[in-house]
Motif scaffolding. Sequence first.
Motif, mmCIF file in Angstrom:
data_model
loop_
_atom_site.group_PDB
_atom_site.id
_atom_site.type_symbol
_atom_site.label_atom_id
_atom_site.label_comp_id
_atom_site.label_asym_id
_atom_site.label_seq_id
_atom_site.Cartn_x
_atom_site.Cartn_y
_atom_site.Cartn_z
ATOM 1 N N GLY A 251 0.814 -1.213 0.000
ATOM 2 C CA GLY A 251 0.000 0.000 0.000
ATOM 3 C C GLY A 251 0.842 1.256 0.000
ATOM 4 N N LYS A 252 1.965 1.231 0.707
ATOM 5 C CA LYS A 252 2.887 2.370 0.708
ATOM 6 C C LYS A 252 3.377 2.663 -0.708
ATOM 7 C CE LYS A 252 6.697 4.890 1.329
ATOM 8 N NZ LYS A 252 6.643 6.366 1.310
ATOM 9 N N ILE A 253 3.738 1.620 -1.433
ATOM 10 C CA ILE A 253 4.187 1.796 -2.821
ATOM 11 C C ILE A 253 3.070 2.411 -3.660
ATOM 12 C CG2 ILE A 253 4.945 0.580 -4.907
ATOM 13 C CD1 ILE A 253 6.167 -1.555 -3.004
ATOM 14 N N ALA A 254 1.876 1.848 -3.523
ATOM 15 C CA ALA A 254 0.742 2.348 -4.300
ATOM 16 C C ALA A 254 0.409 3.788 -3.940
ATOM 17 C CB ALA A 254 -0.475 1.457 -4.069
ATOM 18 N N ARG A 255 0.508 4.129 -2.661
ATOM 19 C CA ARG A 255 0.227 5.503 -2.240
ATOM 20 C C ARG A 255 1.195 6.475 -2.897
ATOM 21 N NH1 ARG A 255 -4.171 6.609 0.662
ATOM 22 N NH2 ARG A 255 -3.573 5.372 2.459
ATOM 23 N N ASP A 256 2.491 6.137 -2.838
ATOM 24 C CA ASP A 256 3.497 7.015 -3.447
ATOM 25 C C ASP A 256 3.266 7.174 -4.943
ATOM 26 O OD1 ASP A 256 4.696 7.402 -1.024
ATOM 27 O OD2 ASP A 256 6.519 6.270 -1.475
ATOM 28 N N ILE A 257 3.038 6.059 -5.625
ATOM 29 C CA ILE A 257 2.867 6.123 -7.074
ATOM 30 C C ILE A 257 1.590 6.882 -7.427
ATOM 31 C CG2 ILE A 257 2.383 4.715 -9.123
ATOM 32 C CD1 ILE A 257 4.394 2.690 -8.067
ATOM 33 N N GLY A 258 0.524 6.653 -6.672
ATOM 34 C CA GLY A 258 -0.715 7.389 -6.926
ATOM 35 C C GLY A 258 -0.522 8.884 -6.794
ATOM 36 N N LEU A 259 0.230 9.306 -5.789
ATOM 37 C CA LEU A 259 0.493 10.740 -5.615
ATOM 38 C C LEU A 259 1.407 11.270 -6.711
ATOM 39 C CD1 LEU A 259 1.014 10.801 -1.733
ATOM 40 C CD2 LEU A 259 -0.916 11.783 -2.996
ATOM 41 N N MET A 260 2.405 10.490 -7.096
ATOM 42 C CA MET A 260 3.324 10.914 -8.151
ATOM 43 C C MET A 260 2.644 10.976 -9.516
ATOM 44 S SD MET A 260 6.638 8.670 -6.987
ATOM 45 C CE MET A 260 7.671 9.140 -8.375
ATOM 46 N N ALA A 261 1.533 10.236 -9.656
ATOM 47 C CA ALA A 261 0.821 10.188 -10.938
ATOM 48 C C ALA A 261 -0.247 11.272 -11.061
ATOM 49 C CB ALA A 261 0.178 8.814 -11.121
ATOM 50 N N GLN A 262 -0.420 12.088 -10.027
ATOM 51 C CA GLN A 262 -1.415 13.159 -10.118
ATOM 52 C C GLN A 262 -1.117 14.066 -11.309
ATOM 53 O OE1 GLN A 262 -2.984 14.649 -5.984
ATOM 54 N NE2 GLN A 262 -0.782 14.312 -5.809
ATOM 55 N N THR A 263 -2.157 14.617 -11.889
ATOM 56 C CA THR A 263 -2.007 15.443 -13.087
ATOM 57 C C THR A 263 -0.970 16.541 -12.895
ATOM 58 O OG1 THR A 263 -4.334 15.033 -13.615
ATOM 59 C CG2 THR A 263 -3.250 16.868 -14.737
ATOM 60 N N GLU A 264 -1.030 17.214 -11.747
ATOM 61 C CA GLU A 264 -0.121 18.333 -11.508
ATOM 62 C C GLU A 264 1.319 17.889 -11.260
ATOM 63 O OE1 GLU A 264 -4.266 19.378 -10.224
ATOM 64 O OE2 GLU A 264 -2.894 17.689 -9.945
ATOM 65 N N ILE A 265 1.514 16.621 -10.922
ATOM 66 C CA ILE A 265 2.854 16.106 -10.630
ATOM 67 C C ILE A 265 3.424 15.400 -11.854
ATOM 68 C CG2 ILE A 265 4.234 14.660 -9.097
ATOM 69 C CD1 ILE A 265 2.859 17.043 -7.729
ATOM 70 N N GLY A 266 2.722 14.358 -12.325
ATOM 71 C CA GLY A 266 3.038 13.714 -13.595
ATOM 72 C C GLY A 266 4.393 13.042 -13.684
ATOM 73 N N GLU A 267 4.933 12.550 -12.566
ATOM 74 C CA GLU A 267 6.261 11.952 -12.600
ATOM 75 C C GLU A 267 6.256 10.493 -13.035
ATOM 76 O OE1 GLU A 267 8.195 14.787 -9.110
ATOM 77 O OE2 GLU A 267 7.484 12.772 -8.603
ATOM 78 N N VAL A 268 5.160 9.812 -12.815
ATOM 79 C CA VAL A 268 5.007 8.421 -13.244
ATOM 80 C C VAL A 268 3.575 8.231 -13.715
ATOM 81 C CG1 VAL A 268 6.749 7.518 -11.642
ATOM 82 C CG2 VAL A 268 4.350 7.614 -10.945
ATOM 83 N N ALA A 269 3.326 7.092 -14.355
ATOM 84 C CA ALA A 269 1.965 6.740 -14.765
ATOM 85 C C ALA A 269 1.826 5.231 -14.746
ATOM 86 C CB ALA A 269 1.647 7.281 -16.157
#
Length: 468
Positions: A251-269
Amino acid sequence: MTGSPSGLFGELFVDGEMAAAMSDRALLHGMLGFEAMLASALEAESMAPQGTADVIARQCDPDLYDIVEIGRAATLAGNPAIPLVKALTARVAAVAPEQAKWVHFGATSQDVIDSGYVHVIGCGLKLIDLRLVRLASAMRVLAETHRTTPMIGRTFLQQAVPITFGVKTALWLDPLLESRHALHDILAAPVVQLAGAAGTLAALGDEGDRVQARFVELTLGAGSSLIPWHAQRHRIARLAAELGILTGNLGKIARDIGLMAQTEIGEVAEPEAPGKGGSSAMPHKRNPVLCTLILAAAQRAPSLVATMLSALPHEHERALGGWHAEWPTLPELFKVAGSALAQTITLIERLQVFPERMRANIDLTQGLVMSERVSLALAAALGKAKAHHLLEEASRACIAQNRHLREVLAAMPAVTEHLTAEALADLFDPTTYRGASDAIIDRVLARAAQAPLPRAAAPTREYRIIDA
């Protein structure tokens, strides 16, 4: 994945492989395996006549029994072992009446069900172990590939100082390696149950200890405890806790990736696929559905672990409800953890990484995130307190004037007296501000690359009598 659970939610919350490992048929297979091995132990210790074990084992094929009918009878009996033993005895009596009395001889229902679950647990742990190996391999590649890829580190959801995506990935991986070792240790040391009505094997008289020892020898080969665990459930609770910890780390991994994938951040998808992550109302949406499902599992797991922990205080020699609470809970926890693992494998193996967006986000604050580094460089000449105060002043000017911090500092004599333009430029290069990142990554990768843990044998020999 093979197979697919039926229903409106498909494989959103449980995949076909883990569903099969936790199925009623798998439990039935383990329970019948117990009865076959008990007969073998009785015969080996000369309590039952020669040929008894073979006669009983031939009737221990799960396909010979109607699970629905056993379940219907279990509703009245209080557990599935009672109607199963009755059905098995009837089948043995039909072919060898004189040997039917040795079915389940000296055992109790909990022996059958607990040992049956040992088989189910073994199947589930093997599947989780295989998935952890695959996930660790994918994360090792990700950590090595992005060893020097700069990104912003975040504390309290705010920009802190630059890190690398490689070190972030390595720190995702490390607790998963710990989980694999902990769960593998449990897989490699299964403990079957044969203790009789109140844990003393009194029905077997003076032969009880020898029969039990032979049963364990035939079932596991060696190493299993000969102490009854009818009401001592610490091993089961520890397993549940480890599964909960694993799911929480996913869940920690998913939380980080979900936040990094936000439109305004866009670091991963997340990986792209037709129809994946869409919205019924907004055609442009690309929702992080894998992260969503992993986080859903991480939120469900704690309550299941809590149920297993709350069931620990069993009454006297047989529980009044605590043991029964384990039956649906532990398989569900395996399903939750297994599903989260499967989703995380897909997420990590095909994760889209955008280094240019990571770099752009570092530059978002016009150099403010490098203030710590400049302050430390100035501290050698000005002292820590004065350097810190100077950088606070420069940071306020940076924000007020909408200028890059490097430009503000370059216009301050107190700074240029000690730092040249070239030195300032170097201090604002995030790729050279990695600290111990490489060492951290190397430690985790070395741990992941250690000789693979030995594949544990099947948890009990009875489960190899008849193919599941």
